[in-house]
Design a protein around this motif. Structure first.
Motif, PDB file in Angstrom:
ATOM      1  N   SER A 162      -5.584   4.889  -6.045  1.00  0.00           N
ATOM      2  CA  SER A 162      -4.172   4.720  -6.408  1.00  0.00           C
ATOM      3  C   SER A 162      -3.595   3.446  -5.803  1.00  0.00           C
ATOM      4  O   SER A 162      -2.688   2.828  -6.377  1.00  0.00           O
ATOM      5  N   THR A 163      -4.127   3.036  -4.651  1.00  0.00           N
ATOM      6  CA  THR A 163      -3.655   1.797  -4.027  1.00  0.00           C
ATOM      7  C   THR A 163      -4.135   0.584  -4.814  1.00  0.00           C
ATOM      8  O   THR A 163      -3.387  -0.384  -4.993  1.00  0.00           O
ATOM      9  N   LYS A 208       0.988  10.903  -1.409  1.00  0.00           N
ATOM     10  CA  LYS A 208       2.392  10.630  -1.081  1.00  0.00           C
ATOM     11  C   LYS A 208       3.178  11.924  -0.907  1.00  0.00           C
ATOM     12  O   LYS A 208       4.076  12.006  -0.065  1.00  0.00           O
ATOM     13  N   LEU A 225       7.044   5.199   2.712  1.00  0.00           N
ATOM     14  CA  LEU A 225       6.481   5.136   1.368  1.00  0.00           C
ATOM     15  C   LEU A 225       7.121   4.020   0.552  1.00  0.00           C
ATOM     16  O   LEU A 225       6.447   3.367  -0.256  1.00  0.00           O
ATOM     17  N   ALA A 226       8.395   3.773   0.780  1.00  0.00           N
ATOM     18  CA  ALA A 226       9.062   2.663   0.092  1.00  0.00           C
ATOM     19  C   ALA A 226       8.500   1.327   0.563  1.00  0.00           C
ATOM     20  O   ALA A 226       8.323   0.393  -0.239  1.00  0.00           O
ATOM     21  N   CYS A 273      -1.913   0.447  -7.616  1.00  0.00           N
ATOM     22  CA  CYS A 273      -0.552   0.109  -7.206  1.00  0.00           C
ATOM     23  C   CYS A 273      -0.310  -1.398  -7.243  1.00  0.00           C
ATOM     24  O   CYS A 273       0.806  -1.848  -7.506  1.00  0.00           O
ATOM     25  N   TYR A 333       5.439   0.835   1.636  1.00  0.00           N
ATOM     26  CA  TYR A 333       4.121   0.742   1.002  1.00  0.00           C
ATOM     27  C   TYR A 333       4.260   0.236  -0.436  1.00  0.00           C
ATOM     28  O   TYR A 333       3.544  -0.676  -0.864  1.00  0.00           O
ATOM     29  N   GLN A 334       5.181   0.814  -1.184  1.00  0.00           N
ATOM     30  CA  GLN A 334       5.378   0.390  -2.568  1.00  0.00           C
ATOM     31  C   GLN A 334       5.840  -1.063  -2.647  1.00  0.00           C
ATOM     32  O   GLN A 334       5.379  -1.826  -3.514  1.00  0.00           O
ATOM     33  N   CYS A 361       2.859  -3.241  -2.236  1.00  0.00           N
ATOM     34  CA  CYS A 361       2.115  -3.287  -3.493  1.00  0.00           C
ATOM     35  C   CYS A 361       2.753  -4.267  -4.465  1.00  0.00           C
ATOM     36  O   CYS A 361       2.062  -5.106  -5.069  1.00  0.00           O
ATOM     37  N   ASP A 362       4.058  -4.149  -4.615  1.00  0.00           N
ATOM     38  CA  ASP A 362       4.776  -5.003  -5.568  1.00  0.00           C
ATOM     39  C   ASP A 362       4.674  -6.473  -5.170  1.00  0.00           C
ATOM     40  O   ASP A 362       4.556  -7.357  -6.038  1.00  0.00           O
TER      41      ASP A 362
END
Length: 328
Positions: free
Chosen positions: A234-235, A173, A193-194, A238, A196-197, A200-201
């Motif tokens: 990390s993914t 990142k 990146l937001a 995540c 992507y997060q 994940c959430d």
């Protein structure tokens, strides 16, 4: 269980394609406003004080990077990238590089990046870029990596303003953010990146993810296990998986001999391959111990390992969602 290699971004159970949604929003946010050009030239300063061309812009910005500071065009248009994370991120930000170093010249630019990436000229491999090919493309910005390309920095800087990431093993990142800064699209990189997060959430919430997951890459007769600091590792974390505990030896991965394959078990095990439809690509050490790997999934190496970046991240997340949909 085998995940088919998608010929196009996969569709989630909600009926939408997360990758396409992100691609569309990114394209709107960062659509090219200047035609490709290699004709105008300015002067920038490399970290060592040497002069370097800064083309396609009447002004320049100073970007801090692994080699110091370099003046780069305000809106670079003819970009050459020497690292997978720079390739993925540049395309995600709406700029198709004119040249890219690839992991395998026969395979070329990874297919997951879409049809527009097919026009990108290859300039050697990631470990051995060809400076003459790079120069022939008249770039206005080169993005490389200190850990791989340190010896080429002066040559590259003589061709065009050059920005170096510190290492391909750094937190991915952070590298995405630096590429965004080099391209003059730092805010847009933050949005990617937001997104992507948020994806994940969304998966973590929908499937209430728990348990352990391990990514294995067969290579050179060994089994390479990827840890929580790696891109795909990390993914997996995540979305809520935990990586089995082990000594990662201050690295993103460790190698196991096939005789120690049982040290690679987890609730969900993902094994990379170049052909997810071919179950024979599963390492023999794993096939011979199938009972220890009840939830085994072949996944596409082109983005699980080499697709580092926002687009590769979304592709990995699509695969993870597919696994969770079939196993819950």
């Amino acid at each position: 269980m085998v995940l088919p290699r998608p010929s196009s971004p996969s569709i989630s159970p909600s009926g939408r394609s997360p990758m396409l949604v992100r691609l569309a929003s990114a394209s709107v946010a960062v659509a090219l406003s200047v035609a490709l050009s290699a004709c105008t030239t300015g002067v920038g300063s490399a970290a060592d004080g040497s002069e370097a061309d800064a083309s396609s812009s009447s002004s320049a910005r100073t970007v801090a990077h692994a080699r110091g500071e370099t003046a780069v065009p305000a809106a670079p248009q003819r970009v050459v990238v020497l690292e997978p994370v720079a390739l993925d991120t540049t395309i995600a930000l709406g700029i198709v590089p004119v040249g890219a170093a690839v992991l395998n010249e026969a395979a070329g630019v990874p297919a997951y990046l879409g049809d527009e990436a097919a026009s990108i000229e290859t300039v050697g491999t990631v470990t051995e870029p060809d400076v003459e090919k790079i120069a022939s493309l008249a770039p206005d910005l080169v993005i490389g990596t200190e850990s791989r390309h340190s010896a080429l920095y002066d040559q590259l800087s003589a061709v065009a303003p050059t920005v170096f990431l510190a290492s391909q093993a750094d937190a991915w990142k952070d590298n995405v953010a630096l590429v965004g800064e080099a391209l003059g699209r730092a805010d847009e990189a933050t949005v990617l990146l937001a997104d992507y997060q948020a994806r994940c959430d969304e998966i973590a919430s929908e499937f209430d993810v728990s348990g352990t997951a391990q990514l294995i890459r067969p290579r050179d007769g060994l089994l390479t296990l990827y840890g929580p600091e790696s891109f795909a590792g990390s993914t997996l974390e995540c979305v809520g998986f935990e990586t089995p505990e082990r000594d990662w030896e201050d690295s993103i991965s460790v190698d196991l001999s096939p005789e120690k394959v049982l040290d690679a078990t987890a609730d969900q095990v993902f094994v990379t391959t170049t052909d997810v439809s071919d179950e024979s690509t599963t390492p023999e050490a794993i096939s011979d111990n199938a009972s220890a790997f009840p939830e085994l999934h072949l996944v596409d190496q082109s983005y699980w390992i080499t697709g580092v970046g926002p687009l590769g991240g979304l592709a990995v997340l699509d695969d993870i969602e597919g696994v969770l949909s079939r196993t819950r």
